[in-house]
Motif scaffolding. Structure first.
Motif, short mmCIF file in Angstrom:
data_model
loop_
_atom_site.label_atom_id
_atom_site.label_comp_id
_atom_site.label_asym_id
_atom_site.label_seq_id
_atom_site.Cartn_x
_atom_site.Cartn_y
_atom_site.Cartn_z
N CYS A 148 0.83 -1.21 0.00
CA CYS A 148 0.00 0.00 0.00
C CYS A 148 0.86 1.26 0.00
O CYS A 148 0.46 2.29 0.55
CB CYS A 148 -0.94 -0.02 1.20
SG CYS A 148 -2.00 -1.47 1.18
N GLU A 173 -1.02 4.17 -1.87
CA GLU A 173 -2.16 4.74 -1.15
C GLU A 173 -1.70 5.55 0.08
O GLU A 173 -2.25 6.61 0.37
CB GLU A 173 -3.12 3.63 -0.68
CG GLU A 173 -3.88 2.95 -1.80
CD GLU A 173 -3.14 1.74 -2.36
OE1 GLU A 173 -1.89 1.67 -2.22
OE2 GLU A 173 -3.81 0.86 -2.96
N ILE A 174 -0.71 5.02 0.80
CA ILE A 174 -0.35 5.66 2.06
C ILE A 174 0.66 6.80 1.87
O ILE A 174 0.55 7.83 2.52
CB ILE A 174 0.18 4.60 3.06
CG1 ILE A 174 -0.95 3.62 3.40
CG2 ILE A 174 0.72 5.24 4.32
CD1 ILE A 174 -0.56 2.45 4.26
N CYS A 216 -8.33 5.10 3.25
CA CYS A 216 -8.04 4.06 4.25
C CYS A 216 -8.70 4.40 5.59
O CYS A 216 -8.01 4.79 6.55
CB CYS A 216 -6.54 3.89 4.42
SG CYS A 216 -5.69 3.62 2.85
N LEU A 231 2.05 -2.23 6.22
CA LEU A 231 1.12 -2.02 5.09
C LEU A 231 1.84 -1.40 3.89
O LEU A 231 1.62 -1.78 2.75
CB LEU A 231 -0.05 -1.13 5.52
CG LEU A 231 -1.08 -1.80 6.44
CD1 LEU A 231 -2.04 -0.78 7.03
CD2 LEU A 231 -1.86 -2.87 5.68
N PRO A 290 -1.63 -5.65 3.23
CA PRO A 290 -2.42 -6.30 4.28
C PRO A 290 -2.10 -7.78 4.46
O PRO A 290 -2.31 -8.33 5.54
CB PRO A 290 -3.86 -6.11 3.82
CG PRO A 290 -3.79 -5.81 2.38
CD PRO A 290 -2.47 -5.15 2.13
N LYS A 311 -8.10 -6.39 -1.40
CA LYS A 311 -7.07 -6.29 -0.37
C LYS A 311 -7.53 -5.46 0.83
O LYS A 311 -7.15 -5.72 1.96
CB LYS A 311 -5.76 -5.74 -0.95
CG LYS A 311 -5.77 -4.28 -1.32
CD LYS A 311 -4.34 -3.81 -1.64
CE LYS A 311 -4.33 -2.33 -1.93
NZ LYS A 311 -2.99 -1.78 -2.16
N CYS A 312 -8.38 -4.44 0.57
CA CYS A 312 -8.83 -3.59 1.69
C CYS A 312 -9.76 -4.35 2.63
O CYS A 312 -9.82 -4.05 3.82
CB CYS A 312 -9.50 -2.33 1.16
SG CYS A 312 -8.42 -1.37 0.09
N CYS A 335 -7.52 -6.16 4.81
CA CYS A 335 -6.88 -5.17 5.69
C CYS A 335 -7.79 -4.83 6.87
O CYS A 335 -7.36 -4.81 8.03
CB CYS A 335 -6.59 -3.92 4.86
SG CYS A 335 -5.69 -2.62 5.70
N ARG A 384 -7.07 -5.44 10.73
CA ARG A 384 -6.99 -4.28 11.63
C ARG A 384 -8.02 -4.35 12.75
O ARG A 384 -7.76 -3.92 13.87
CB ARG A 384 -7.16 -2.97 10.83
CG ARG A 384 -5.94 -2.65 9.99
CD ARG A 384 -5.98 -1.25 9.45
NE ARG A 384 -6.68 -1.11 8.20
CZ ARG A 384 -7.77 -0.38 8.00
NH1 ARG A 384 -8.33 0.27 8.99
NH2 ARG A 384 -8.33 -0.28 6.80
S1 SF4 Z 1 -5.28 -2.38 2.09
FE1 SF4 Z 1 -5.55 -1.10 3.90
S2 SF4 Z 1 -3.88 0.37 3.85
FE2 SF4 Z 1 -4.00 -0.60 1.85
S3 SF4 Z 1 -5.25 0.77 0.61
FE3 SF4 Z 1 -6.64 -0.73 1.50
S4 SF4 Z 1 -7.37 0.14 3.43
FE4 SF4 Z 1 -5.56 1.32 2.75
#
Ligand code: SF4
Length: 306
Positions: A196, A199-200, A219, A248, A253, A275-276, A279, A283
């Motif tokens: 990720c 995204e992050i 996220c 991440l 994830p 994948k989210c 995740c 989490r």
């Molecule tokens: S897997 Fe988790 S950290 Fe990665 S984009 Fe999705 S929500 Fe965000």
């Protein structure tokens, strides 16, 4: 969000974004600042103040986003849109999807669109997503439409396609758990190559919530820290101090699920739609084990997942 925090946040954004111009290669939906919610019209005086303040600071406002739930009376809608436009807002974003009509009758969305076109002009009204308008209108304009109604009409498979593909649904919240059975699901291992980092760290898209959390991209439930001083936040940002987020970024994830397995996490036998979804499942488990983790915030995200 209180006004004091909002004012300070806008000032901080100005410090970081000294000479911001919307990047041409970026989708218009990701230009500048957008004011959203929840539903920002629930506190209209604050929303109006936000637009005025952002204008005074010469910040680029992309749009204000609304779900149109409050659009009942034409004069009221006109007045609010007009006040925002006069304060310097150029674009409005109106949400429309089966998830919105689950609570909001389409007639309110249609009223919002009609008045927005009058006040802002055609090129400045974004209906997200417009292709749902005729589909919803065929079912019911006057009343909310439960998701079950879509399934009754189209059957599970087609309704699943409408929800997931039609809305480009990101399973970064409850959707994977509540609607995952309507779409193909895969074992966690399928996502093992997906980290990720984009995204992050690289998306240049983030959300600030009312608690001061810096939420990367879409996220929900992931916080890179609390924002008091945005400049300092960027200067001092250190991935090494964020153990879950570091995993991440580097391993995605799936990597986080491997870590969580050592603490007792069990992968869902039904699999994951994306994948989210994986995740959020991991989490949720980690938040139960580490309820004080600052990276897993806001806490209500986890409290109301199921
Ligand atoms: S897997 Fe988790 S950290 Fe990665 S984009 Fe999705 S929500 Fe965000």
């Amino acid at each position: 969000m209180n006004q004091e925090y909002l004012d300070s946040l806008l000032k901080e954004i100005k410090k970081v974004w000294k000479n911001y111009h919307p990047p041409r290669n970026k989708n218009i939906l990701f230009h500048g600042i957008h004011f959203a919610g929840g539903e920002p019209f629930l506190n209209f005086p604050l929303l109006l103040h936000a637009v005025k303040r952002a204008k005074e600071l010469d910040l680029y406002i992309g749009y204000v986003e609304t779900n149109a739930s409050w659009c009942i009376n034409r004069e009221d809608v006109h007045e609010k849109f007009y006040l925002l436009k006069s304060a310097g807002l150029s674009k409005i974003f109106i949400s429309c999807s089966p998830f919105h009509t689950e609570r909001i009758p389409l007639k309110r969305t249609l009223l919002a669109i009609e008045v927005a076109l009058e006040v802002f002009g055609k090129e400045n009204v974004i209906v997200y997503m417009e292709h749902f308008l005729p589909k919803i209108a065929k079912i019911d304009i006057e009343n909310p439409i439960p998701l079950e109604k879509w399934i009754e009409i189209y059957g599970e498979k087609a309704a699943g396609y409408i929800f997931w593909e039609g809305y480009a649904l990101i399973p970064g919240g409850r959707s994977g758990f509540h609607l995952g059975h309507l779409f193909p699901r895969y074992p966690a291992e399928v996502f093992r190559e997906e980290n990720c980092k984009f995204e992050i760290l690289e998306s240049q898209h983030a959300h600030f919530d009312l608690y001061g959390n810096y939420i990367p991209y879409f996220c929900g439930g992931v916080s890179l820290g609390k924002i008091e001083d945005l400049e300092e936040f960027y200067k001092n940002f250190d991935l090494e101090k964020l153990p879950f987020i570091k995993i991440l970024v580097e391993e995605g994830p799936y990597g986080l699920s491997k870590y969580a397995q050592k603490l007792g996490f069990k992968e869902s036998k039904d699999g994951y739609v994306g994948k989210c979804h994986l995740c959020v499942d991991v989490r949720k488990f980690l938040n139960d084990v580490f309820p004080y983790s600052q990276e897993l915030n806001p806490k209500d995200f986890y409290r109301f997942l199921f």
